[in-house]
Structure formats: C-alpha cells, structure tokens
Design an enzyme around this catalytic site. Structure first.
Site, PDB file in Angstrom:
ATOM      1  N   GLY A 180     -12.614 -11.991  20.920  1.00 32.38           N
ATOM      2  CA  GLY A 180     -14.084 -12.296  21.061  1.00 32.38           C
ATOM      3  C   GLY A 180     -14.737 -12.708  19.930  1.00 32.38           C
ATOM      4  O   GLY A 180     -16.089 -12.786  20.153  1.00 32.38           O
ATOM      5  N   LYS A 238     -12.965  -9.690  32.086  1.00 35.24           N
ATOM      6  CA  LYS A 238     -13.809  -8.497  31.786  1.00 35.24           C
ATOM      7  C   LYS A 238     -15.017  -8.365  32.659  1.00 35.24           C
ATOM      8  O   LYS A 238     -14.887  -8.487  33.763  1.00 35.24           O
ATOM      9  CB  LYS A 238     -14.226  -8.834  30.540  1.00 35.24           C
ATOM     10  CG  LYS A 238     -12.957  -9.296  29.338  1.00 35.24           C
ATOM     11  CD  LYS A 238     -13.181  -9.252  27.955  1.00 35.24           C
ATOM     12  CE  LYS A 238     -11.958  -9.561  27.160  1.00 35.24           C
ATOM     13  NZ  LYS A 238     -12.109  -9.548  25.560  1.00 35.24           N
ATOM     14  N   GLU A 265      -2.674  -7.567  20.942  1.00 34.23           N
ATOM     15  CA  GLU A 265      -4.226  -8.088  20.790  1.00 34.23           C
ATOM     16  C   GLU A 265      -4.708  -7.344  19.534  1.00 34.23           C
ATOM     17  O   GLU A 265      -5.387  -6.287  19.676  1.00 34.23           O
ATOM     18  CB  GLU A 265      -4.821  -7.405  21.989  1.00 34.23           C
ATOM     19  CG  GLU A 265      -4.677  -8.255  23.099  1.00 34.23           C
ATOM     20  CD  GLU A 265      -5.738  -8.678  24.217  1.00 34.23           C
ATOM     21  OE1 GLU A 265      -5.803  -9.549  24.688  1.00 34.23           O
ATOM     22  OE2 GLU A 265      -6.670  -7.766  24.393  1.00 34.23           O
ATOM     23  N   ASN A 281      -8.026 -12.441  31.356  1.00 31.38           N
ATOM     24  CA  ASN A 281      -8.962 -11.255  31.489  1.00 31.38           C
ATOM     25  C   ASN A 281     -10.494 -11.521  31.666  1.00 31.38           C
ATOM     26  O   ASN A 281     -10.751 -12.142  30.596  1.00 31.38           O
ATOM     27  CB  ASN A 281      -8.561 -10.244  30.375  1.00 31.38           C
ATOM     28  CG  ASN A 281      -9.495  -9.041  30.481  1.00 31.38           C
ATOM     29  OD1 ASN A 281     -10.108  -8.683  31.303  1.00 31.38           O
ATOM     30  ND2 ASN A 281      -9.413  -8.384  29.217  1.00 31.38           N
ATOM     31  N   SER A 322      -9.100 -14.586  21.185  1.00 36.41           N
ATOM     32  CA  SER A 322      -9.518 -15.957  20.800  1.00 36.41           C
ATOM     33  C   SER A 322      -8.495 -17.266  20.934  1.00 36.41           C
ATOM     34  O   SER A 322      -8.386 -18.009  20.512  1.00 36.41           O
ATOM     35  CB  SER A 322      -9.926 -15.946  19.249  1.00 36.41           C
ATOM     36  OG  SER A 322     -11.210 -15.059  19.061  1.00 36.41           O
ATOM     37  N   GLU A 324     -10.763  -2.667  24.296  1.00 38.99           N
ATOM     38  CA  GLU A 324     -12.291  -2.121  24.916  1.00 38.99           C
ATOM     39  C   GLU A 324     -12.284  -0.801  25.670  1.00 38.99           C
ATOM     40  O   GLU A 324     -13.237  -0.407  25.805  1.00 38.99           O
ATOM     41  CB  GLU A 324     -13.069  -3.388  25.673  1.00 38.99           C
ATOM     42  CG  GLU A 324     -13.080  -4.561  24.671  1.00 38.99           C
ATOM     43  CD  GLU A 324     -13.058  -5.849  25.195  1.00 38.99           C
ATOM     44  OE1 GLU A 324     -13.188  -6.080  26.259  1.00 38.99           O
ATOM     45  OE2 GLU A 324     -12.941  -6.973  24.621  1.00 38.99           O
ATOM     46  N   HIS A 347      -6.275  -1.791  27.061  1.00 42.88           N
ATOM     47  CA  HIS A 347      -7.136  -2.680  26.394  1.00 42.88           C
ATOM     48  C   HIS A 347      -8.136  -2.050  25.129  1.00 42.88           C
ATOM     49  O   HIS A 347      -8.431  -1.026  25.292  1.00 42.88           O
ATOM     50  CB  HIS A 347      -7.933  -3.378  27.248  1.00 42.88           C
ATOM     51  CG  HIS A 347      -8.682  -4.769  26.800  1.00 42.88           C
ATOM     52  ND1 HIS A 347      -9.439  -4.689  25.799  1.00 42.88           N
ATOM     53  CD2 HIS A 347      -8.051  -6.116  26.663  1.00 42.88           C
ATOM     54  CE1 HIS A 347      -9.858  -5.815  25.363  1.00 42.88           C
ATOM     55  NE2 HIS A 347      -9.091  -6.736  26.143  1.00 42.88           N
TER      56      HIS A 347
HETATM   57  P1  13P Z   1     -10.855 -13.224  23.864  1.00 44.31           P
HETATM   58  O1  13P Z   1     -10.169 -14.375  24.198  1.00 44.31           O
HETATM   59  O2  13P Z   1     -12.419 -13.611  24.455  1.00 44.31           O
HETATM   60  O3  13P Z   1     -11.028 -13.353  22.341  1.00 44.31           O
HETATM   61  O4  13P Z   1     -10.470 -11.950  24.477  1.00 44.31           O
HETATM   62  C1  13P Z   1      -9.165 -11.583  24.369  1.00 44.31           C
HETATM   63  C2  13P Z   1      -8.837 -10.216  25.137  1.00 44.31           C
HETATM   64  O5  13P Z   1      -9.627  -9.556  24.877  1.00 44.31           O
HETATM   65  C3  13P Z   1      -8.207 -10.467  26.100  1.00 44.31           C
HETATM   66  O6  13P Z   1      -7.614  -9.157  26.973  1.00 44.31           O
END
Ligand code: 13P
Length: 267
Positions: A188, A11, A182, A9, A228, A97, A95
């Site tokens: 992150g 982003k 997640e 992903n 992560s 976010e 997601h």
């Molecule tokens: P990270 O791997 O940067 O923690 O992000 C995970 C994520 O949100 C994947 O959709």
C-alpha cells in the site's frame, strides 16, 4: 511447470453491489488465459454475491481470513465449512495486516496500515492446516518489516515465518499451498520491492520448503509476490523464475489494472 496465480485481495473495500459491479467490469476486460489461475478475495459480506457473479468466468473465489475451528462460541469468526458453503476455494492466511507484530515499533510500518488482529505464527499455522483439511487452498503471507530489512533480518524472518506456518503439515499437502512474499514496507506504499530482490526472497521461501520437504515439494509450491504490484511493474516481476504470480491489493480494485496484471503473466 508451475501455473502462475494472480489473486486480488480487495481488503475492506466494496459493498455487495460495488463488488458485483467490479466483477461485471472485469468479465468484459479479461482475455481468457487458461494458463493463468485467477481469483478475487472480497470481504466476507460480498462472498456469496461475488461467487454468483463469477459463475462461468473461470475466476476463483477466495476469502481474506479464516478461523481454524468448524463451529462454536467464537464470536466474529468464520470457519472453513462456512467458506466452502458460499463457494470459496482459496483463503489468505497470515496477511501482515492480520498478524500481530508485538514489540515492532509503529515506525517500522512506514506509515502504512497498522491495524493488526493478533495473528501469530501459531494461529497462522492452525489456519493453514484447517484450510488444507477442509480442501481450501491457503495463500500464506510472509514478509519482513522495514526495520527487519534494515537490520539484515529479511531472510531469517521469512524463513521462520515459512517454517512455522508449515509445522505439522503433511509433505503431500505442501504442493497445494501458495505462499505470498509480501514485504510489509511495500504494501500500500507504492514502493515495490526491486524485482531481483523479490525473486531472491521468493527463492528463500522455496529453499525453506526444500529443506523441510525436499526438492519435489519445493519445485511444485507456488510463491507469489505482493506489495504495490501495478500494471507497469507486473511484467518484470512476473518474468522472474521464482515468482509464480502476484497478490494484488489496491490495483485489484480497478478492473483495467487487474486485467492488465493478469495479462502481464508470461505466455
Ligand atoms: P497493495 O497491492 O495495495 O500494495 O497490497 C498488497 C497486499 O497487501 C495484497 O495482499
């Protein structure tokens, strides 16, 4: 046997040129693993270029979100047919976010990304059903905040997000859905969920599917872990029985790290 699925992903990262350069780098690093399904989810603007760059690689193309209507007066939205038109086969829905967490204090997000676009269990369910109807493979994200975990609500949050996402979905479609556990606090932050705990919660998602749709669907549905994931923790996470792959954020922006995570899938 469930085929592991590793998704990157990206982003809100990479212009078209940067995205294509990342794929070119990845192509040289990926050792063909027919036993692992692999895809990347660039920003909407780079989907077409990345799709062209991926031709012949066996790596799939995914989008990071979708709207549930095919067309109309929905400024800023992208529909399932528009995604199919540029070669997309997978789409992330729900997601953290993109979900709105009304009433959840900002501190629950551990100082991590707090940019929400109002997705609710209802909109996630619509997006998931529209994706399935269009023939896209949805990757449906669920997971608790740090406050919910500390309050002992992890299982109930994950169960209800899973159950609500699946409302009105035909049993025959369930094996085609991918879930991603997640935990919001692990995204992150560099703070990965302890592998046995990640496996346990992925099992909670599977047993929720089993309760609604029976053992056959539960045995087939794939559940990724995300939050992560890095080359140095991927081995252990991916060796767990209920973890069928990874949804990788930051590490998927580095070709070497993403290739190493794909290779960490047990043979
Ligand atoms: P990270 O791997 O940067 O923690 O992000 C995970 C994520 O949100 C994947 O959709």
């Amino acid at each position: 046997m469930r085929r592991p699925i590793i998704a990157g992903n990206w982003k809100m990262n990479k212009t078209c040129g940067e995205a294509v350069a990342l794929i070119e780098e990845l192509k040289h690093l990926i050792v063909e693993r027919k036993d692992v399904e692999t895809l990347v989810c660039p920003a909407y603007t780079a989907l077409y270029s990345v799709g062209e760059a991926l031709a012949g690689t066996g790596i799939g193309l995914g989008a990071q979100d979708v709207f549930w209507k095919d067309k109309g007066a929905y400024t800023g939205q992208i529909s399932p047919p528009m995604l199919l038109d540029v070669g997309v086969r997978y789409v992330i829905v729900g997601h953290s976010e993109a979900r709105g967490r009304f009433g959840v204090p900002e501190s629950d997000f551990n100082g991590a990304i707090l940019l929400h676009f109002g997705d609710t269990d209802v909109s996630v369910n619509r997006k998931l059903k529209a994706s399935l109807a269009a023939g896209l493979i949805p990757i449906c994200c669920v997971g608790e905040t740090i406050g919910e975990r500390k309050a002992g609500d992890t299982d109930s949050v994950v169960q209800s997000q899973t159950e609500n996402a699946l409302a009105g979905v035909a049993a025959s479609a369930v094996p085609g859905i991918v879930f991603a556990y997640e935990p919001v606090w692990a995204i992150g932050t560099g703070e990965v969920c302890e592998p046995n705990e990640a496996d346990r919660v992925c099992g909670v998602i599977r047993s929720t599917v089993e309760r609604i749709f029976g053992g056959g669907a539960a045995a087939e549905v794939r559940v990724q872990y995300g939050g992560s994931v890095k080359p140095d923790n991927a081995d252990e996470l991916l060796s767990k029985p209920n973890i069928d792959g990874a949804l990788v954020g930051g590490a998927s922006l580095n070709a070497g790290d993403f290739a190493a995570i794909i290779n960490a899938c047990p043979r």
